[in-house]
Scaffold this motif. Structure first.
Motif, PDB file in Angstrom:
ATOM      1  N   HIS A 111       0.836  -1.205   0.000  1.00 30.95           N
ATOM      2  CA  HIS A 111       0.000   0.000   0.000  1.00 30.95           C
ATOM      3  C   HIS A 111       0.871   1.256   0.000  1.00 30.95           C
ATOM      4  O   HIS A 111       0.568   2.234  -0.695  1.00 30.95           O
ATOM      5  N   ARG A 112       1.941   1.244   0.775  1.00 34.36           N
ATOM      6  CA  ARG A 112       2.845   2.396   0.783  1.00 34.36           C
ATOM      7  C   ARG A 112       3.483   2.590  -0.581  1.00 34.36           C
ATOM      8  O   ARG A 112       3.586   3.725  -1.082  1.00 34.36           O
ATOM      9  N   TYR A 113       3.910   1.504  -1.188  1.00 34.09           N
ATOM     10  CA  TYR A 113       4.520   1.564  -2.520  1.00 34.09           C
ATOM     11  C   TYR A 113       3.549   2.152  -3.546  1.00 34.09           C
ATOM     12  O   TYR A 113       3.918   3.020  -4.344  1.00 34.09           O
ATOM     13  N   LEU A 114       2.309   1.693  -3.530  1.00 31.28           N
ATOM     14  CA  LEU A 114       1.320   2.212  -4.475  1.00 31.28           C
ATOM     15  C   LEU A 114       1.114   3.710  -4.286  1.00 31.28           C
ATOM     16  O   LEU A 114       0.986   4.459  -5.260  1.00 31.28           O
ATOM     17  N   ALA A 115       1.097   4.141  -3.026  1.00 30.22           N
ATOM     18  CA  ALA A 115       0.855   5.551  -2.740  1.00 30.22           C
ATOM     19  C   ALA A 115       2.053   6.427  -3.111  1.00 30.22           C
ATOM     20  O   ALA A 115       1.889   7.537  -3.632  1.00 30.22           O
ATOM     21  N   GLU A 116       3.256   5.952  -2.848  1.00 30.40           N
ATOM     22  CA  GLU A 116       4.448   6.777  -3.026  1.00 30.40           C
ATOM     23  C   GLU A 116       5.047   6.689  -4.423  1.00 30.40           C
ATOM     24  O   GLU A 116       5.629   7.667  -4.918  1.00 30.40           O
ATOM     25  N   SER A 117       4.940   5.541  -5.076  1.00 28.22           N
ATOM     26  CA  SER A 117       5.650   5.321  -6.342  1.00 28.22           C
ATOM     27  C   SER A 117       4.745   5.296  -7.562  1.00 28.22           C
ATOM     28  O   SER A 117       5.250   5.349  -8.695  1.00 28.22           O
ATOM     29  N   ASP A 118       3.421   5.168  -7.369  1.00 31.47           N
ATOM     30  CA  ASP A 118       2.455   5.182  -8.472  1.00 31.47           C
ATOM     31  C   ASP A 118       2.881   4.248  -9.610  1.00 31.47           C
ATOM     32  O   ASP A 118       3.062   4.675 -10.758  1.00 31.47           O
ATOM     33  N   PRO A 119       3.066   2.956  -9.314  1.00 29.42           N
ATOM     34  CA  PRO A 119       3.614   2.055 -10.331  1.00 29.42           C
ATOM     35  C   PRO A 119       2.733   1.884 -11.561  1.00 29.42           C
ATOM     36  O   PRO A 119       3.257   1.644 -12.655  1.00 29.42           O
ATOM     37  N   VAL A 120       1.417   1.998 -11.415  1.00 27.20           N
ATOM     38  CA  VAL A 120       0.552   1.863 -12.595  1.00 27.20           C
ATOM     39  C   VAL A 120       0.875   2.950 -13.613  1.00 27.20           C
ATOM     40  O   VAL A 120       0.917   2.701 -14.820  1.00 27.20           O
ATOM     41  N   GLU A 121       1.134   4.143 -13.135  1.00 32.20           N
ATOM     42  CA  GLU A 121       1.456   5.253 -14.028  1.00 32.20           C
ATOM     43  C   GLU A 121       2.862   5.117 -14.600  1.00 32.20           C
ATOM     44  O   GLU A 121       3.112   5.443 -15.773  1.00 32.20           O
ATOM     45  N   ARG A 122       3.799   4.623 -13.808  1.00 30.77           N
ATOM     46  CA  ARG A 122       5.197   4.585 -14.223  1.00 30.77           C
ATOM     47  C   ARG A 122       5.561   3.361 -15.051  1.00 30.77           C
ATOM     48  O   ARG A 122       6.549   3.382 -15.782  1.00 30.77           O
ATOM     49  N   ALA A 123       4.810   2.289 -14.938  1.00 31.61           N
ATOM     50  CA  ALA A 123       5.178   1.036 -15.605  1.00 31.61           C
ATOM     51  C   ALA A 123       5.065   1.148 -17.120  1.00 31.61           C
ATOM     52  O   ALA A 123       4.254   1.913 -17.652  1.00 31.61           O
ATOM     53  N   THR A 124       5.855   0.350 -17.801  1.00 30.90           N
ATOM     54  CA  THR A 124       5.775   0.255 -19.255  1.00 30.90           C
ATOM     55  C   THR A 124       4.503  -0.469 -19.678  1.00 30.90           C
ATOM     56  O   THR A 124       3.879  -0.119 -20.687  1.00 30.90           O
ATOM     57  N   ALA A 125       4.132  -1.494 -18.912  1.00 29.01           N
ATOM     58  CA  ALA A 125       2.910  -2.253 -19.158  1.00 29.01           C
ATOM     59  C   ALA A 125       2.329  -2.654 -17.809  1.00 29.01           C
ATOM     60  O   ALA A 125       3.056  -2.799 -16.830  1.00 29.01           O
ATOM     61  N   VAL A 126       1.004  -2.830 -17.768  1.00 27.91           N
ATOM     62  CA  VAL A 126       0.315  -3.189 -16.534  1.00 27.91           C
ATOM     63  C   VAL A 126      -0.614  -4.363 -16.816  1.00 27.91           C
ATOM     64  O   VAL A 126      -1.397  -4.336 -17.777  1.00 27.91           O
ATOM     65  N   LEU A 127      -0.512  -5.399 -15.979  1.00 26.35           N
ATOM     66  CA  LEU A 127      -1.417  -6.534 -16.059  1.00 26.35           C
ATOM     67  C   LEU A 127      -2.257  -6.597 -14.791  1.00 26.35           C
ATOM     68  O   LEU A 127      -1.709  -6.587 -13.686  1.00 26.35           O
ATOM     69  N   ARG A 128      -3.575  -6.651 -14.939  1.00 27.97           N
ATOM     70  CA  ARG A 128      -4.427  -6.964 -13.795  1.00 27.97           C
ATOM     71  C   ARG A 128      -4.324  -8.463 -13.570  1.00 27.97           C
ATOM     72  O   ARG A 128      -4.605  -9.256 -14.453  1.00 27.97           O
ATOM     73  N   CYS A 129      -3.921  -8.832 -12.361  1.00 25.42           N
ATOM     74  CA  CYS A 129      -3.451 -10.197 -12.131  1.00 25.42           C
ATOM     75  C   CYS A 129      -4.152 -10.814 -10.921  1.00 25.42           C
ATOM     76  O   CYS A 129      -3.500 -11.299 -10.004  1.00 25.42           O
ATOM     77  N   GLU A 130      -5.481 -10.824 -10.924  1.00 25.89           N
ATOM     78  CA  GLU A 130      -6.212 -11.477  -9.836  1.00 25.89           C
ATOM     79  C   GLU A 130      -5.944 -12.981  -9.838  1.00 25.89           C
ATOM     80  O   GLU A 130      -5.785 -13.593  -8.790  1.00 25.89           O
ATOM     81  N   ASP A 131      -5.911 -13.563 -11.016  1.00 21.19           N
ATOM     82  CA  ASP A 131      -5.490 -14.944 -11.219  1.00 21.19           C
ATOM     83  C   ASP A 131      -4.349 -14.885 -12.225  1.00 21.19           C
ATOM     84  O   ASP A 131      -4.564 -14.498 -13.380  1.00 21.19           O
ATOM     85  N   PRO A 132      -3.133 -15.225 -11.827  1.00 20.70           N
ATOM     86  CA  PRO A 132      -2.000 -15.059 -12.747  1.00 20.70           C
ATOM     87  C   PRO A 132      -2.129 -15.847 -14.037  1.00 20.70           C
ATOM     88  O   PRO A 132      -1.490 -15.517 -15.030  1.00 20.70           O
ATOM     89  N   ARG A 133      -2.982 -16.869 -14.040  1.00 18.88           N
ATOM     90  CA  ARG A 133      -3.173 -17.658 -15.266  1.00 18.88           C
ATOM     91  C   ARG A 133      -4.065 -16.942 -16.263  1.00 18.88           C
ATOM     92  O   ARG A 133      -4.073 -17.283 -17.457  1.00 18.88           O
ATOM     93  N   HIS A 134      -4.819 -15.935 -15.796  1.00 21.47           N
ATOM     94  CA  HIS A 134      -5.790 -15.253 -16.659  1.00 21.47           C
ATOM     95  C   HIS A 134      -5.691 -13.742 -16.456  1.00 21.47           C
ATOM     96  O   HIS A 134      -6.606 -13.112 -15.913  1.00 21.47           O
ATOM     97  N   PRO A 135      -4.594 -13.136 -16.884  1.00 19.10           N
ATOM     98  CA  PRO A 135      -4.420 -11.697 -16.684  1.00 19.10           C
ATOM     99  C   PRO A 135      -5.207 -10.883 -17.709  1.00 19.10           C
ATOM    100  O   PRO A 135      -5.718 -11.419 -18.704  1.00 19.10           O
ATOM    101  N   ALA A 136      -5.279  -9.600 -17.442  1.00 17.92           N
ATOM    102  CA  ALA A 136      -5.853  -8.649 -18.403  1.00 17.92           C
ATOM    103  C   ALA A 136      -4.917  -7.465 -18.478  1.00 17.92           C
ATOM    104  O   ALA A 136      -4.486  -6.922 -17.452  1.00 17.92           O
ATOM    105  N   GLU A 137      -4.592  -7.047 -19.695  1.00 19.43           N
ATOM    106  CA  GLU A 137      -3.636  -5.962 -19.883  1.00 19.43           C
ATOM    107  C   GLU A 137      -4.357  -4.622 -19.935  1.00 19.43           C
ATOM    108  O   GLU A 137      -5.378  -4.468 -20.610  1.00 19.43           O
ATOM    109  N   LEU A 138      -3.822  -3.655 -19.200  1.00 17.08           N
ATOM    110  CA  LEU A 138      -4.358  -2.309 -19.217  1.00 17.08           C
ATOM    111  C   LEU A 138      -4.037  -1.653 -20.553  1.00 17.08           C
ATOM    112  O   LEU A 138      -2.886  -1.620 -20.976  1.00 17.08           O
ATOM    113  N   LEU A 139      -5.068  -1.146 -21.217  1.00 14.30           N
ATOM    114  CA  LEU A 139      -4.885  -0.437 -22.478  1.00 14.30           C
ATOM    115  C   LEU A 139      -4.775   1.045 -22.194  1.00 14.30           C
ATOM    116  O   LEU A 139      -5.663   1.645 -21.615  1.00 14.30           O
ATOM    117  N   ARG A 140      -3.682   1.638 -22.607  1.00 17.44           N
ATOM    118  CA  ARG A 140      -3.435   3.056 -22.319  1.00 17.44           C
ATOM    119  C   ARG A 140      -3.896   3.924 -23.478  1.00 17.44           C
ATOM    120  O   ARG A 140      -3.867   3.514 -24.611  1.00 17.44           O
TER     121      ARG A 140
END
Length: 208
Positions: free
Chosen positions: A179-208
């Motif tokens: 939670h601290r990392y999400l608040a301080e580093s904003d990884p969704v914004e900074r990442a090259t790609a983002v996968l929603r990974c509730e089940d790692p076998r069935h991810p969904a890629e964030l479309l920017r």
């Protein structure tokens, strides 16, 4: 602001992402669950090898600080987990900086063995100039790590999914630090790609 995700698969995403990586790239797989980051890193490495590209793979636990330093404030302290577990200077010195050179590149695959709480004694290895590094672990988009990586895929995971996938005795430490990392580093914004990974076998890629 609404967001759109596209269903994908681990191998499908890894193949597309690996194809976009330039020669000699230093890339990270960032996520709250170590097993998931290592699993996706393996998929990326497999995709690179399938394209006959040299690849180096390592995990953050190979660069932890000794237990006496990591656990100085107890094993359940989320701030220590975020700030103190990783030997950031060692990772830069032995991996990220030498692999940032154009030629004459080398690395040390690990500095620490978590099983023995001793130095791993891994030897320094010369590597091809076009080898791609894949580093798996959490907190990779903190400022002091981000500058040593050329691309990062961030695994976005809910608290409930993290609790399902980590040891129950570790959950509060992991989630508090995350939670601290999400608040301080904003990884969704900074990442090259983002996968929603509730089940790692069935991810969904964030479309920017």
């Amino acid at each position: 602001m609404s967001t759109t995700h596209r269903p994908t698969g681990p191998a499908e995403f890894a193949g597309r992402w690996a194809a976009s990586l330039p020669a000699g790239a230093r890339v990270g797989v960032d996520g709250a669950v170590d097993a998931d980051t290592a699993w996706y890193a393996a998929h990326v490495a497999d995709a690179l090898r399938a394209a006959a590209r040299p690849v180096l793979v390592t995990v953050w636990s190979g660069f932890w600080r000794p237990r006496s330093l990591r656990l100085e404030h107890g094993r359940d302290d989320p701030d220590a987990f975020h700030d103190d577990w990783l030997d950031v200077a060692g990772l830069h010195r032995e991996v990220l900086d030498p692999l940032g050179a154009r030629t004459g590149r080398w690395w040390v695959p690990s500095l620490y063995d978590p099983a023995t709480d001793r130095a791993s004694r891994a030897p320094r290895e010369a590597v091809p100039d076009d080898a791609v590094l894949v580093l798996a672990g959490p907190f990779l988009l903190r400022d002091e790590l981000r500058r040593g990586l050329d691309a990062v895929v961030h695994l976005s995971t809910s608290d409930a999914a993290v609790r399902r996938r980590v040891d129950p005795t570790d959950a509060e430490r992991v989630l508090g630090a995350w939670h601290r990392y999400l608040a301080e580093s904003d990884p969704v914004e900074r990442a090259t790609a983002v996968l929603r990974c509730e089940d790692p076998r069935h991810p969904a890629e964030l479309l920017r």
